[in-house]
Design an enzyme around this catalytic site. Structure first.
Site, PDB file in Angstrom:
ATOM      1  N   GLU A  53      -4.129  -8.860  -2.780  1.00  0.00           N
ATOM      2  CA  GLU A  53      -2.843  -8.669  -3.454  1.00  0.00           C
ATOM      3  C   GLU A  53      -2.959  -8.905  -4.946  1.00  0.00           C
ATOM      4  O   GLU A  53      -3.814  -9.661  -5.412  1.00  0.00           O
ATOM      5  CB  GLU A  53      -1.749  -9.581  -2.887  1.00  0.00           C
ATOM      6  CG  GLU A  53      -1.081  -9.032  -1.651  1.00  0.00           C
ATOM      7  CD  GLU A  53      -1.389  -9.829  -0.400  1.00  0.00           C
ATOM      8  OE1 GLU A  53      -0.809  -9.529   0.639  1.00  0.00           O
ATOM      9  OE2 GLU A  53      -2.214 -10.740  -0.473  1.00  0.00           O
ATOM     10  N   THR A  54      -2.087  -8.215  -5.671  1.00  0.00           N
ATOM     11  CA  THR A  54      -1.948  -8.351  -7.121  1.00  0.00           C
ATOM     12  C   THR A  54      -0.462  -8.478  -7.414  1.00  0.00           C
ATOM     13  O   THR A  54       0.351  -7.768  -6.815  1.00  0.00           O
ATOM     14  CB  THR A  54      -2.525  -7.115  -7.841  1.00  0.00           C
ATOM     15  OG1 THR A  54      -3.923  -7.007  -7.539  1.00  0.00           O
ATOM     16  CG2 THR A  54      -2.344  -7.205  -9.349  1.00  0.00           C
TER      17      THR A  54
END
Length: 299
Positions: A53-54
């Site tokens: 995830e970002t």
């Protein structure tokens, strides 16, 4: 290196979440100022970081931040998520460290999520704990169907504990298994994905009471896409709800879930919850974070 064609410098921070040392836990890239980026650009940057995830912080006027929380969007390499645990904790930790507040509210697609931090004496770190949305209990699944979908033998799924889906913003089907050897067999993802698409869970979260670390309550695995997720805070919240619902933890008992050992990213997730009547409330998920790097993208 030429920057002649670049139009914007985008700083980012790399964080290891649910980790007590660098290079453990679940990696997270945080863009502290994503104002002006389109959804497509955010998705492209998440593909570029190639992490599970970002997150993208969208700063607002101070008064609005005070009332509404800090607006944050969460992306995997494939899609935007309404909620995810390790991005919530890691992004809140960044805001806590650089903003100074011990209470951080994130304004996510799923709603406002509070994260509280406890500073530790003589140590340059803080313990963070988020209160997730009250869980929704979903269906109980047949052991036979789950065994077929996950590659497990029927006797590797204990008969006295239900396989059940829960959601605190993202749905996980909690699958108890009898041993570490069994939990490491589950797969492949392609077969599991077919069952999940039919049954309404987004992912399976496999757990066993046989642990590697003596103080851990459960050992967990969360296979997805092309590998294992090192630490899944949203799944841990659902797992805390499952444990509270079925009597595996006492009211507000602090329990540790270990995860990520199969992919050499040991993670420790601290959970607690309360059962009230036939519902579970006050699901808390916490842990430590370590900042491990920073840099810039030029786009």
């Amino acid at each position: 290196m030429s920057m002649a064609n670049s139009t914007r410098r985008l700083p980012y921070v790399l964080m290891d979440v649910f980790a007590e040392r660098p290079l453990e836990g679940n990696q997270l890239a945080i863009f502290p100022d994503a104002r002006g980026l389109s959804t497509e650009q955010m998705q492209a940057l998440a593909r570029e970081t190639n992490l599970s995830e970002t997150t993208f912080i969208l700063p607002r006027e101070l008064e609005e931040e005070h009332h509404e929380g800090t607006k944050v969007r969460i992306f995997t390499v494939q899609e935007e998520l309404p909620f995810a645990g390790h991005p919530t904790l890691g992004t809140a930790y960044y805001l806590h460290r650089f903003g100074g507040s011990d209470e951080v509210w994130l304004d996510l697609k799923v709603g406002k999520i509070p994260v509280h931090f406890r500073r530790e004496e003589n140590r340059d770190r803080s313990f963070g704990e988020m209160r997730q949305r009250d869980p929704e209990a979903g269906p109980i699944h047949s052991r036979e169907d789950i065994a077929r979908a996950t590659g497990l033998a029927l006797d590797e799924i204990p008969p006295h504990l239900p396989v059940q889906t829960f959601s605190t913003g993202l749905s996980f089907t909690i699958v108890p298994v009898v041993s570490l050897a069994a939990i490491r067999k589950a797969g492949p993802w392609s077969r599991m994905e077919e069952y999940l698409a039919r049954s309404g869970g987004r992912f399976f979260y496999f757990v066993t009471s046989e642990t590697v670390q003596a103080d851990a309550k459960l050992h967990a695995r969360m296979p997805f896409y092309n590998g294992d997720d090192p630490a899944t805070g949203s799944a841990a919240g659902c797992c805390a709800a499952w444990m509270a619902m079925h009597g595996l933890i006492e009211r507000d008992e602090h329990a540790i879930i270990e995860q990520g050992l199969e992919v050499h990213r040991p993670s420790r997730i601290f959970v607690r919850a309360q059962k009230s009547g036939d519902k579970v409330v006050n699901v808390h998920v916490g842990g430590y974070c370590v900042e491990v790097g920073q840099g810039e993208f030029w786009i």
